[in-house]
Design a protein around this motif. Structure first.
Motif, PDB file in Angstrom:
ATOM      1  N   MET A  46      84.495  -5.086 143.170  1.00 24.05           N
ATOM      2  CA  MET A  46      83.812  -5.783 144.251  1.00 24.05           C
ATOM      3  C   MET A  46      82.557  -5.035 144.688  1.00 24.05           C
ATOM      4  SD  MET A  46      85.127  -7.182 147.975  1.00 24.05           S
ATOM      5  CE  MET A  46      85.619  -8.805 147.349  1.00 24.05           C
ATOM      6  N   THR A  47      81.401  -5.569 144.381  1.00 22.09           N
ATOM      7  CA  THR A  47      80.128  -5.015 144.825  1.00 22.09           C
ATOM      8  C   THR A  47      79.840  -5.465 146.248  1.00 22.09           C
ATOM      9  OG1 THR A  47      78.872  -6.914 144.036  1.00 22.09           O
ATOM     10  CG2 THR A  47      79.265  -5.117 142.456  1.00 22.09           C
ATOM     11  N   ALA A  48      78.779  -4.919 146.833  1.00 24.63           N
ATOM     12  CA  ALA A  48      78.382  -5.339 148.178  1.00 24.63           C
ATOM     13  C   ALA A  48      78.052  -6.831 148.212  1.00 24.63           C
ATOM     14  CB  ALA A  48      77.185  -4.519 148.639  1.00 24.63           C
ATOM     15  N   ALA A  49      77.310  -7.289 147.223  1.00 22.64           N
ATOM     16  CA  ALA A  49      76.935  -8.703 147.172  1.00 22.64           C
ATOM     17  C   ALA A  49      78.158  -9.598 147.019  1.00 22.64           C
ATOM     18  CB  ALA A  49      75.954  -8.940 146.029  1.00 22.64           C
ATOM     19  N   ASN A  77      74.657   6.091 162.198  1.00 23.14           N
ATOM     20  CA  ASN A  77      73.606   5.294 162.828  1.00 23.14           C
ATOM     21  C   ASN A  77      73.452   3.927 162.172  1.00 23.14           C
ATOM     22  OD1 ASN A  77      73.007   7.428 164.602  1.00 23.14           O
ATOM     23  ND2 ASN A  77      71.577   8.350 163.129  1.00 23.14           N
ATOM     24  N   ASN A  78      74.588   3.286 161.954  1.00 22.10           N
ATOM     25  CA  ASN A  78      74.607   1.915 161.424  1.00 22.10           C
ATOM     26  C   ASN A  78      74.174   1.819 159.967  1.00 22.10           C
ATOM     27  OD1 ASN A  78      75.511  -0.499 162.777  1.00 22.10           O
ATOM     28  ND2 ASN A  78      73.530  -1.411 162.306  1.00 22.10           N
ATOM     29  N   ARG A  79      74.191   2.931 159.266  1.00 23.09           N
ATOM     30  CA  ARG A  79      73.791   2.935 157.862  1.00 23.09           C
ATOM     31  C   ARG A  79      74.904   3.544 156.998  1.00 23.09           C
ATOM     32  NH1 ARG A  79      68.493   1.912 156.851  1.00 23.09           N
ATOM     33  NH2 ARG A  79      68.661   2.874 154.802  1.00 23.09           N
ATOM     34  N   ILE A  80      75.162   2.901 155.874  1.00 19.41           N
ATOM     35  CA  ILE A  80      76.143   3.414 154.911  1.00 19.41           C
ATOM     36  C   ILE A  80      75.517   4.573 154.146  1.00 19.41           C
ATOM     37  CG2 ILE A  80      77.429   2.848 152.816  1.00 19.41           C
ATOM     38  CD1 ILE A  80      77.687  -0.010 153.898  1.00 19.41           C
ATOM     39  N   LEU A  81      76.204   5.718 154.117  1.00 17.87           N
ATOM     40  CA  LEU A  81      75.627   6.930 153.525  1.00 17.87           C
ATOM     41  C   LEU A  81      75.996   7.137 152.063  1.00 17.87           C
ATOM     42  CD1 LEU A  81      76.177   9.497 156.422  1.00 17.87           C
ATOM     43  CD2 LEU A  81      74.180   8.057 155.952  1.00 17.87           C
ATOM     44  N   TRP A  91      76.206  -0.705 147.818  1.00 15.37           N
ATOM     45  CA  TRP A  91      76.456  -0.767 149.253  1.00 15.37           C
ATOM     46  C   TRP A  91      75.387  -0.068 150.085  1.00 15.37           C
ATOM     47  CZ3 TRP A  91      80.827  -3.425 151.085  1.00 15.37           C
ATOM     48  CH2 TRP A  91      81.689  -3.889 150.076  1.00 15.37           C
ATOM     49  N   THR A  92      74.876   1.060 149.621  1.00 13.29           N
ATOM     50  CA  THR A  92      73.955   1.850 150.446  1.00 13.29           C
ATOM     51  C   THR A  92      72.610   1.163 150.653  1.00 13.29           C
ATOM     52  OG1 THR A  92      73.216   3.101 148.498  1.00 13.29           O
ATOM     53  CG2 THR A  92      75.019   4.043 149.803  1.00 13.29           C
ATOM     54  N   SER A  93      72.194   0.329 149.730  1.00  8.02           N
ATOM     55  CA  SER A  93      70.870  -0.305 149.813  1.00  8.02           C
ATOM     56  C   SER A  93      70.924  -1.774 150.219  1.00  8.02           C
ATOM     57  CB  SER A  93      70.163  -0.190 148.458  1.00  8.02           C
ATOM     58  OG  SER A  93      70.926  -0.819 147.432  1.00  8.02           O
ATOM     59  N   TYR A  94      72.099  -2.290 150.452  1.00  7.51           N
ATOM     60  CA  TYR A  94      72.236  -3.725 150.717  1.00  7.51           C
ATOM     61  C   TYR A  94      71.879  -4.051 152.175  1.00  7.51           C
ATOM     62  CZ  TYR A  94      74.040  -8.426 149.987  1.00  7.51           C
ATOM     63  OH  TYR A  94      74.155  -9.791 149.851  1.00  7.51           O
ATOM     64  N   ASP A  95      71.152  -5.145 152.394  1.00 10.21           N
ATOM     65  CA  ASP A  95      70.768  -5.580 153.734  1.00 10.21           C
ATOM     66  C   ASP A  95      71.809  -6.570 154.256  1.00 10.21           C
ATOM     67  OD1 ASP A  95      69.600  -6.477 156.069  1.00 10.21           O
ATOM     68  OD2 ASP A  95      67.582  -6.608 155.230  1.00 10.21           O
ATOM     69  N   PHE A  96      72.852  -6.040 154.883  1.00 10.47           N
ATOM     70  CA  PHE A  96      73.937  -6.883 155.384  1.00 10.47           C
ATOM     71  C   PHE A  96      73.503  -7.743 156.560  1.00 10.47           C
ATOM     72  CE2 PHE A  96      76.114  -3.349 153.275  1.00 10.47           C
ATOM     73  CZ  PHE A  96      77.002  -4.041 152.461  1.00 10.47           C
ATOM     74  N   THR A  97      72.577  -7.240 157.379  1.00  8.06           N
ATOM     75  CA  THR A  97      72.094  -8.021 158.515  1.00  8.06           C
ATOM     76  C   THR A  97      71.410  -9.298 158.042  1.00  8.06           C
ATOM     77  OG1 THR A  97      71.737  -5.994 159.787  1.00  8.06           O
ATOM     78  CG2 THR A  97      70.633  -7.980 160.566  1.00  8.06           C
ATOM     79  N   LEU A 104      74.325  -6.871 163.633  1.00  8.93           N
ATOM     80  CA  LEU A 104      75.387  -6.237 162.839  1.00  8.93           C
ATOM     81  C   LEU A 104      75.576  -4.789 163.250  1.00  8.93           C
ATOM     82  CD1 LEU A 104      77.166  -6.323 160.092  1.00  8.93           C
ATOM     83  CD2 LEU A 104      75.145  -5.277 159.064  1.00  8.93           C
ATOM     84  N   ARG A 105      76.832  -4.376 163.374  1.00  2.81           N
ATOM     85  CA  ARG A 105      77.161  -2.964 163.548  1.00  2.81           C
ATOM     86  C   ARG A 105      78.128  -2.563 162.451  1.00  2.81           C
ATOM     87  NH1 ARG A 105      77.677  -2.817 170.225  1.00  2.81           N
ATOM     88  NH2 ARG A 105      75.431  -3.018 170.574  1.00  2.81           N
ATOM     89  N   ILE A 106      77.796  -1.501 161.739  1.00  2.00           N
ATOM     90  CA  ILE A 106      78.641  -0.981 160.663  1.00  2.00           C
ATOM     91  C   ILE A 106      79.245   0.338 161.137  1.00  2.00           C
ATOM     92  CG2 ILE A 106      78.773  -0.278 158.249  1.00  2.00           C
ATOM     93  CD1 ILE A 106      76.193  -1.803 157.729  1.00  2.00           C
ATOM     94  N   VAL A 107      80.553   0.463 160.991  1.00  2.00           N
ATOM     95  CA  VAL A 107      81.246   1.708 161.311  1.00  2.00           C
ATOM     96  C   VAL A 107      82.218   2.015 160.180  1.00  2.00           C
ATOM     97  CG1 VAL A 107      81.070   1.435 163.817  1.00  2.00           C
ATOM     98  CG2 VAL A 107      83.050   0.505 162.622  1.00  2.00           C
TER      99      VAL A 107
END
Length: 235
Positions: A46-49, A77-81, A91-97, A104-107
């Motif tokens: 399962m990729t981010a997309a 800070n709302n970013r996947i590291l 996942w790290t480069s995907y624009d989920f918003t 969007l808040r990512i935790v």
């Protein structure tokens, strides 16, 4: 709403929050306005997309104003590291918003369940699932922990001994023994007032370590909603 201000809170009122709990085995969603849980299989392909596509299908017909995403890996800070250990890539480069077209808040996924489990003072949360998640909440200040990959014994990490794979390999008795040892070590390190043990594999425990209480996976959704609505929280 752009990626730069993706965590800004929309107008409150009856805020409809869509909470996503992304795990190594399943993706689960629930909206604060509808109440029913929906889920689909995830896994290493399962990729981010693909996750976004799956969530959109699960959320068909659901209206929401904001999104909380619990991610199985480090978030700052709302970013996947970093890319996840148990899922696909991207996942790290995907624009989920942009993909969800909502604030969007990512935790970290453990943090999302920790927030839903929190009831004041100093709490340590441990999530037993595909891997090992951890979070610390002190007087409403939320601190994600990446202790799962710290060395434990024989060159292996805490997660190596407490993961689903370890449970299957070592059996319940040895797995539980290591859990009690790890909890004792983390209790000494963080000195919490109480410990919440959640995640799917908490069901494999008939006894709990000292100071520990049993969590509930539904608290992940409660945490996802609370992240937008509880103004005391500092993320």
């Amino acid at each position: 709403m752009t990626s730069e201000d993706s965590s800004a809170a929309p107008a409150q009122g009856a805020l409809r929050v869509l909470a996503l709990d992304v795990g190594g085995s399943h993706v689960k969603i629930r909206c604060s306005a509808s109440g029913d849980e929906r889920k689909a299989d995830s896994g290493p392909k399962m990729t981010a997309a693909e996750m976004v596509k799956t969530v959109k299908a699960l959320a068909e017909g659901v209206q929401f104003d904001a999104v909380t995403m619990g991610y199985p890996g480090p978030v700052l800070n709302n970013r996947i590291l970093a890319e996840p250990f148990n899922l696909g890539s991207g996942w790290t480069s995907y624009d989920f918003t942009k993909a969800f077209d909502a604030p969007l808040r990512i935790v970290n996924d453990a943090m999302m369940q920790a927030v839903g489990s929190y009831h004041g003072k100093r709490m340590l949360f441990l999530g037993l699932g595909t891997g090992l998640g951890a979070a610390l909440v002190i007087d409403y200040v939320c601190m994600p922990l990446e202790v799962g990959h710290m060395p434990y014994r024989k060159g292996r990490s805490f997660e190596d001994y407490l993961s689903e794979a370890s449970l299957q390999k070592r059996g319940r008795k040895k797995w539980r023994k290591h859990l009690f040892k790890v909890v004792k070590l983390l209790d000494r390190a963080f000195r919490p007032d109480y410990i919440v043990i959640g995640g799917g594999n908490v069901e494999k425990l008939d006894k709990l370590p000292s100071k520990a209480m049993r969590g509930d996976n539904t608290n992940a959704f409660a945490g996802g909603f609370r992240i937008w609505t509880d103004t005391q929280l500092v993320l």
